[in-house]
Enzyme design. Structure first.
Site, short mmCIF file in Angstrom:
data_model
loop_
_atom_site.label_atom_id
_atom_site.label_comp_id
_atom_site.label_asym_id
_atom_site.label_seq_id
_atom_site.Cartn_x
_atom_site.Cartn_y
_atom_site.Cartn_z
N CYS A 181 14.73 28.05 -2.01
CA CYS A 181 15.68 26.93 -1.91
C CYS A 181 15.19 25.81 -2.81
CB CYS A 181 15.76 26.46 -0.46
SG CYS A 181 16.79 25.00 -0.25
N VAL A 182 15.92 25.56 -3.88
CA VAL A 182 15.56 24.53 -4.84
C VAL A 182 16.54 23.37 -4.67
CG1 VAL A 182 14.96 24.04 -7.23
CG2 VAL A 182 14.86 26.38 -6.40
N ILE A 183 16.00 22.18 -4.39
CA ILE A 183 16.87 21.01 -4.15
C ILE A 183 16.58 19.95 -5.20
CG2 ILE A 183 17.50 19.17 -2.56
CD1 ILE A 183 16.75 21.07 -0.27
N THR B 193 14.20 14.03 -11.25
CA THR B 193 13.89 14.37 -12.65
C THR B 193 14.48 15.72 -13.02
OG1 THR B 193 11.86 15.61 -12.16
CG2 THR B 193 11.67 13.19 -12.31
N HIS C 70 12.96 18.38 -13.31
CA HIS C 70 12.16 19.50 -12.78
C HIS C 70 13.04 20.56 -12.11
CE1 HIS C 70 8.74 21.27 -10.36
NE2 HIS C 70 8.37 21.37 -11.61
N ARG D 60 24.47 26.63 3.97
CA ARG D 60 24.45 28.00 3.44
C ARG D 60 23.32 28.85 4.01
NH1 ARG D 60 26.78 24.42 0.41
NH2 ARG D 60 28.47 24.99 -1.05
N1 LIG Z 1 10.95 21.31 -5.90
C1 LIG Z 1 10.97 22.63 -5.46
C2 LIG Z 1 9.99 23.55 -5.82
N2 LIG Z 1 8.97 23.16 -6.63
C3 LIG Z 1 7.73 23.93 -6.72
C4 LIG Z 1 7.80 25.11 -7.71
O1 LIG Z 1 8.62 26.15 -7.20
C5 LIG Z 1 6.40 25.68 -7.92
O2 LIG Z 1 5.87 26.07 -6.67
C6 LIG Z 1 5.46 24.64 -8.56
O3 LIG Z 1 6.08 24.15 -9.74
C7 LIG Z 1 4.10 25.26 -8.89
O4 LIG Z 1 4.26 26.37 -9.73
N3 LIG Z 1 10.06 24.82 -5.39
C8 LIG Z 1 11.09 25.23 -4.57
O5 LIG Z 1 11.14 26.40 -4.18
N4 LIG Z 1 12.05 24.33 -4.20
C9 LIG Z 1 12.04 23.04 -4.62
O6 LIG Z 1 12.95 22.24 -4.26
C1 LIG Z 2 13.21 20.72 -7.75
C2 LIG Z 2 11.94 19.99 -7.59
O1 LIG Z 2 10.90 20.38 -8.11
C3 LIG Z 2 12.01 18.63 -6.99
O2 LIG Z 2 11.24 18.60 -5.79
C4 LIG Z 2 11.40 17.65 -7.96
O3 LIG Z 2 11.69 16.37 -7.49
P1 LIG Z 2 11.59 15.18 -8.58
O4 LIG Z 2 12.50 15.60 -9.73
O5 LIG Z 2 12.10 13.95 -7.86
O6 LIG Z 2 10.14 15.08 -8.99
#
Ligand SMILES: Nc1c(NC[C@H](O)[C@H](O)[C@H](O)CO)[nH]c(=O)[nH]c1=O
Ligand SMILES: CC(=O)[C@@H](O)COP(=O)(O)O
Length: 160
Positions: free
Chosen positions: A87-89, A93, A95, A134
């Site tokens: 789950c990526v939120i 930035t 990222h 979801r």
């Molecule tokens: N921001 C989220 C992340 N960030 C961490 C990366 O997935 C990874 O573990 C890190 O960059 C080290 O390699 N991961 C998620 O699954 N969901 C997020 O919202």
């Molecule tokens: C999707 C991510 O890695 C998220 O947690 C990064 O958050 P930010 O863009 O505010 O550093």
């Protein structure tokens, strides 16, 4: 809105999952979401006939690490399908974009270079409510959908 109900499937139109072995890789980031997705996937596979002993789960820190976990599972060559759950939120930035692109590219690579189908059950949402909706909320559970997809893909793997 593209999403309707992620959890609807017609059991009578699907093969039994009994003969197949499944691997699942779960990211711990946003675990209140990913663990519900995992529950949905496991319950669906069991409902479709899979043996509990034929479902293996490993946990990784985040979605980027799903690719490494799935690669390890594929290289064992004992699974008929592997599901990756994350789950990526979106944050402040860019990222979010890099995490989503990394896991998408990695899973695509595995599906084109390995002999085990890898099912993409990774939510890529703008805010937590979309994820909750979801993963057992008003739009169902994408983990259920992933369980059905994993079974359908497992039947393809056995065809030589
Ligand atoms: N921001 C989220 C992340 N960030 C961490 C990366 O997935 C990874 O573990 C890190 O960059 C080290 O390699 N991961 C998620 O699954 N969901 C997020 O919202
Ligand atoms: C999707 C991510 O890695 C998220 O947690 C990064 O958050 P930010 O863009 O505010 O550093």
């Amino acid at each position: 809105m593209a999403t309707n109900n992620l959890s609807a499937y017609e059991k009578s139109k699907l093969p039994s999952a009994h003969p197949y072995r499944f691997g699942i890789v779960v990211a711990d980031w946003n675990s209140q979401v990913t663990h519900n997705l995992h529950k949905g996937a496991v319950e669906t596979l069991i409902d479709l006939g899979a043996k509990d002993s034929n479902i293996d789960t490993i946990f990784v820190p985040g979605s980027i690490e799903l690719v490494y976990g799935a690669t390890k599972m594929c290289k064992k060559n004992i699974y008929d399908a592997v599901i990756v759950i994350g789950c990526v939120i979106r944050g402040e930035t860019a990222h979010f974009d890099y995490v989503c692109q990394s896991v998408t590219n990695g899973i695509t690579y595995l599906n084109t270079h390995m002999d085990t189908p890898v099912v993409f059950c990774v939510l890529t949402d703008n805010h937590i409510q979309q994820s909750l909706d979801r993963s057992g909320g008003k739009f169902g559970n994408k983990g259920v959908e992933a369980g059905v997809v994993a079974l359908r893909m497992a039947t393809l793997k056995e065809e030589r």
